[in-house]
Write an enzyme that holds these catalytic residues in place. Structure first.
Site, PDB file in Angstrom:
ATOM      1  N   GLU A  95       0.842  -1.204   0.000  1.00  0.00           N
ATOM      2  CA  GLU A  95       0.000   0.000   0.000  1.00  0.00           C
ATOM      3  C   GLU A  95       0.877   1.253   0.000  1.00  0.00           C
ATOM      4  OE1 GLU A  95      -3.239  -0.168   2.810  1.00  0.00           O
ATOM      5  OE2 GLU A  95      -3.886   1.851   2.290  1.00  0.00           O
ATOM      6  N   LYS A 273      -7.805  -0.739  11.123  1.00  0.00           N
ATOM      7  CA  LYS A 273      -7.182  -1.207   9.879  1.00  0.00           C
ATOM      8  C   LYS A 273      -5.956  -0.345   9.580  1.00  0.00           C
ATOM      9  CE  LYS A 273      -6.423  -1.598   5.303  1.00  0.00           C
ATOM     10  NZ  LYS A 273      -5.547  -0.750   4.458  1.00  0.00           N
ATOM     11  N   ASP A 289       3.967 -13.933  11.798  1.00  0.00           N
ATOM     12  CA  ASP A 289       2.681 -14.420  11.301  1.00  0.00           C
ATOM     13  C   ASP A 289       1.652 -13.275  11.321  1.00  0.00           C
ATOM     14  OD1 ASP A 289       0.152 -15.605  11.063  1.00  0.00           O
ATOM     15  OD2 ASP A 289       0.760 -17.431  12.082  1.00  0.00           O
ATOM     16  N   HIS A 387      -2.826  10.093  -0.176  1.00  0.00           N
ATOM     17  CA  HIS A 387      -2.849   8.706  -0.636  1.00  0.00           C
ATOM     18  C   HIS A 387      -2.787   8.652  -2.153  1.00  0.00           C
ATOM     19  CE1 HIS A 387      -3.754   4.458  -0.173  1.00  0.00           C
ATOM     20  NE2 HIS A 387      -4.562   4.587  -1.225  1.00  0.00           N
TER      21      HIS A 387
HETATM   22  P1  NAD Z   1       8.989 -22.964  16.295  1.00  0.00           P
HETATM   23  O1  NAD Z   1       8.114 -24.128  16.120  1.00  0.00           O
HETATM   24  O2  NAD Z   1      10.065 -22.818  15.299  1.00  0.00           O
HETATM   25  O3  NAD Z   1       9.591 -23.078  17.783  1.00  0.00           O
HETATM   26  C1  NAD Z   1      10.354 -22.129  18.463  1.00  0.00           C
HETATM   27  C2  NAD Z   1      11.333 -22.934  19.299  1.00  0.00           C
HETATM   28  O4  NAD Z   1      12.591 -22.283  19.239  1.00  0.00           O
HETATM   29  C3  NAD Z   1      10.969 -22.993  20.777  1.00  0.00           C
HETATM   30  O5  NAD Z   1      10.178 -24.119  21.016  1.00  0.00           O
HETATM   31  C4  NAD Z   1      12.334 -23.073  21.461  1.00  0.00           C
HETATM   32  O6  NAD Z   1      12.677 -24.339  21.883  1.00  0.00           O
HETATM   33  C5  NAD Z   1      13.318 -22.633  20.367  1.00  0.00           C
HETATM   34  N1  NAD Z   1      14.128 -21.453  20.747  1.00  0.00           N
HETATM   35  C6  NAD Z   1      15.375 -21.227  20.401  1.00  0.00           C
HETATM   36  N2  NAD Z   1      15.823 -20.072  20.903  1.00  0.00           N
HETATM   37  C7  NAD Z   1      14.817 -19.506  21.536  1.00  0.00           C
HETATM   38  C8  NAD Z   1      14.644 -18.276  22.233  1.00  0.00           C
HETATM   39  N3  NAD Z   1      15.620 -17.377  22.400  1.00  0.00           N
HETATM   40  N4  NAD Z   1      13.429 -18.035  22.750  1.00  0.00           N
HETATM   41  C9  NAD Z   1      12.415 -18.910  22.599  1.00  0.00           C
HETATM   42  N5  NAD Z   1      12.538 -20.094  21.963  1.00  0.00           N
HETATM   43  C10 NAD Z   1      13.721 -20.384  21.427  1.00  0.00           C
HETATM   44  O7  NAD Z   1       8.195 -21.620  16.336  1.00  0.00           O
HETATM   45  P2  NAD Z   1       7.016 -21.174  17.256  1.00  0.00           P
HETATM   46  O8  NAD Z   1       7.354 -19.798  17.673  1.00  0.00           O
HETATM   47  O9  NAD Z   1       6.706 -22.179  18.315  1.00  0.00           O
HETATM   48  O10 NAD Z   1       5.768 -21.144  16.242  1.00  0.00           O
HETATM   49  C11 NAD Z   1       5.596 -20.094  15.329  1.00  0.00           C
HETATM   50  C12 NAD Z   1       5.010 -20.629  14.035  1.00  0.00           C
HETATM   51  O11 NAD Z   1       3.810 -21.337  14.297  1.00  0.00           O
HETATM   52  C13 NAD Z   1       4.652 -19.542  13.065  1.00  0.00           C
HETATM   53  O12 NAD Z   1       5.166 -19.882  11.808  1.00  0.00           O
HETATM   54  C14 NAD Z   1       3.113 -19.585  12.997  1.00  0.00           C
HETATM   55  O13 NAD Z   1       2.667 -19.199  11.733  1.00  0.00           O
HETATM   56  C15 NAD Z   1       2.844 -21.016  13.281  1.00  0.00           C
HETATM   57  N6  NAD Z   1       1.521 -21.390  13.787  1.00  0.00           N
HETATM   58  C16 NAD Z   1       0.594 -20.454  14.168  1.00  0.00           C
HETATM   59  C17 NAD Z   1      -0.631 -20.865  14.654  1.00  0.00           C
HETATM   60  C18 NAD Z   1      -1.626 -19.814  15.097  1.00  0.00           C
HETATM   61  O14 NAD Z   1      -1.293 -18.657  15.189  1.00  0.00           O
HETATM   62  N7  NAD Z   1      -2.882 -20.174  15.383  1.00  0.00           N
HETATM   63  C19 NAD Z   1      -0.917 -22.215  14.749  1.00  0.00           C
HETATM   64  C20 NAD Z   1       0.051 -23.140  14.375  1.00  0.00           C
HETATM   65  C21 NAD Z   1       1.288 -22.725  13.902  1.00  0.00           C
END
Ligand code: NAD
Length: 433
Positions: A95, A273, A289, A387
């Protein structure tokens, strides 16, 4: 580009959407199928062969059935000062006026120190739905009384997270009346540190659910995080001196505009928005996300039973305009696409952030800056002037202008007031005649 071998199901029509083997085909094969669908137009599809800064292997690993990438412009918001730190903020958006608005708003509050922020912490909620209980209150007490056992189960799921100081921090058990009867909903409240934490807490919820069911006799059903991330609230405030924004009349007009959003969900939706124009652009640039953030923001905006604005505006004793934003921001600097997408990594480097907290604070500040810009434009010239001035180049391109023609046509469109495709075509015809 290679021709597909086993992809199209021959028993169906040429345009069947049943493409068996599409997911396991190579990207080149998928593009071959697509070219065939487009009447053998390999040239059109070759557009998708160029991936820019991302390599094909990564695209294939990130999503299913990948055919290419959809590039979105990435820009830098300048003038931002967040918690005393000067910073350049990468924003990915299609945008035209979004980044310009942030730059302009941020410039106008530099004299008062920019944006001051606060962060409630990185607590993510995972929900476990328990059904079929005739004695939900007994189940509730049973679960609440066994928090230590639940903590052990959850923390064992992600030892890395625990070693970083994260893990289960709290437990809530809600009794939820529904049309299908009473349900018990368990909230696992998990500190996910620098990760958004969706996968981390979803695994915890799935792991602990059978144990909760065995203690209570319930039927466990859904086990997933809540995107209403109200334990991850981020707040920002900034003050704009009246002289910086056009005087007391503009302050008053902006306050009236803000009150409109407080009173009316139709206006509040558009107000929010605009805020999300800024927030989502930072979220996308950093590989986070966008859907999760949008869902959380809008659910939070309606949490009091009536949808309202995410920002609030008031006049200070000195007659300046002060804005505050409070928004749930489930952001990470690890996890999801943040670590694997090279452009997201670069954007985090540009920001110089080393924590989800820092990223959240900056993102909230951008949301507030965006809202200031929109509110000021709406309360003065109207949104279309700025805009459409920026949008004029897009309109020129749509009308067929190329190269130097684009700015020529855009400039003429701006001079004439109304920016329409028909007018752009006329200017172009005149130019080419
Ligand atoms: P991920 O699965 O990659 O896990 C993150 C992992 O990184 C943690 O479990 C931890 O063990 C590790 N880690 C390493 N260094 C870290 C630090 N400094 N701090 C914290 N953790 C650290 O990612 P996630 O964050 O668990 O999940 C995010 C993803 O899940 C996004 O891609 C999202 O789109 C997706 N997702 C979203 C939904 C929803 O929003 N409803 C549902 C399912 C999946």
């Amino acid at each position: 580009m290679t021709r597909p071998t086993v992809i199209q199901e021959k028993s169906m029509t040429d345009h069947t959407s049943r493409l068996s083997g599409f997911a396991t085909a190579t990207r080149a094969e998928r593009l071959g199928v697509l070219a065939e669908r487009l009447g053998g137009d390999a040239e059109a599809v070759s557009l998708l062969e160029r991936l820019g800064p991302v390599d094909g292997e990564l695209v294939d690993r990130m999503i299913e059935n990948a055919i290419g990438v959809m590039p979105v412009p990435l820009g830098l918001a300048t003038n931002m000062i967040v918690d005393g730190r000067e910073m350049l903020v990468p924003m990915a958006t299609e945008e035209s006026s979004v980044i310009a608005a942030v730059c302009n708003s941020a410039k106008r509050c530099r004299a008062t120190g920019g944006f001051q922020t606060s962060y409630a912490g990185s607590l993510t909620i995972a929900q476990v739905q328990l059904c079929g209980l005739s004695d939900p209150h007994r189940a509730r007490l049973e679960i609440l009384g066994r928090e230590d056992e639940i903590r052990v189960i959850c923390d064992e799921v992600d030892p890395q997270l625990t070693s970083l100081g994260g893990g289960l921090r709290g437990l809530e058990v809600r009794i939820l009346p529904t049309r299908a009867g009473i349900m018990v909903v368990v909230h696992l409240i998990v500190d996910t540190r620098d990760a958004m934490g969706a996968n981390a807490v979803n695994t915890m919820a799935e792991t602990v659910a059978p144990t909760l069911a065995s203690w209570t006799g319930a039927r466990p059903l859904l086990r997933i995080l809540s995107n209403l991330a109200d334990r991850r609230l981020t707040r920002a405030r900034a003050v704009w001196p009246a002289a910086e924004i056009g005087g007391p009349e503009v302050v008053e007009a902006m306050l009236l505009g803000a009150e409109f959003a407080e009173a009316d969900p139709y206006r509040a939706a558009t107000h929010n928005k605009g805020i999300m124009n800024g927030i989502s652009a930072v979220v996308l640039a950093t590989g986070n996300d966008t859907r999760a953030i949008e869902a959380g923001a809008h659910a939070f905006a309606a949490q009091n039973g009536c949808y309202g604005p995410l920002t609030h505006w008031e006049c200070t004793e000195e007659g300046s305009l002060a804005g505050t934003i409070e928004v749930p921001l489930s952001l990470g600097i690890v996890g999801g696409a943040t670590r694997i997408h090279p452009v997201a990594q670069l954007c985090l480097k540009i920001l110089g952030t080393d924590s989800a907290e820092a990223l959240s604070r900056i993102t909230a500040a951008v949301g507030l800056a965006q809202n200031f810009g929109a509110l000021r434009a709406l309360a003065t010239d109207g949104i279309q002037k700025g805009h459409m001035a920026l949008h004029a180049q897009n309109v020129a391109i749509v009308a067929g202008a190329t190269g130097d023609e684009i700015e020529f046509v855009a400039a003429k469109l701006r001079q004439g007031g109304r920016v329409t495709e028909a007018k752009a075509r006329k200017i172009l015809d005149f130019l080419r005649a």
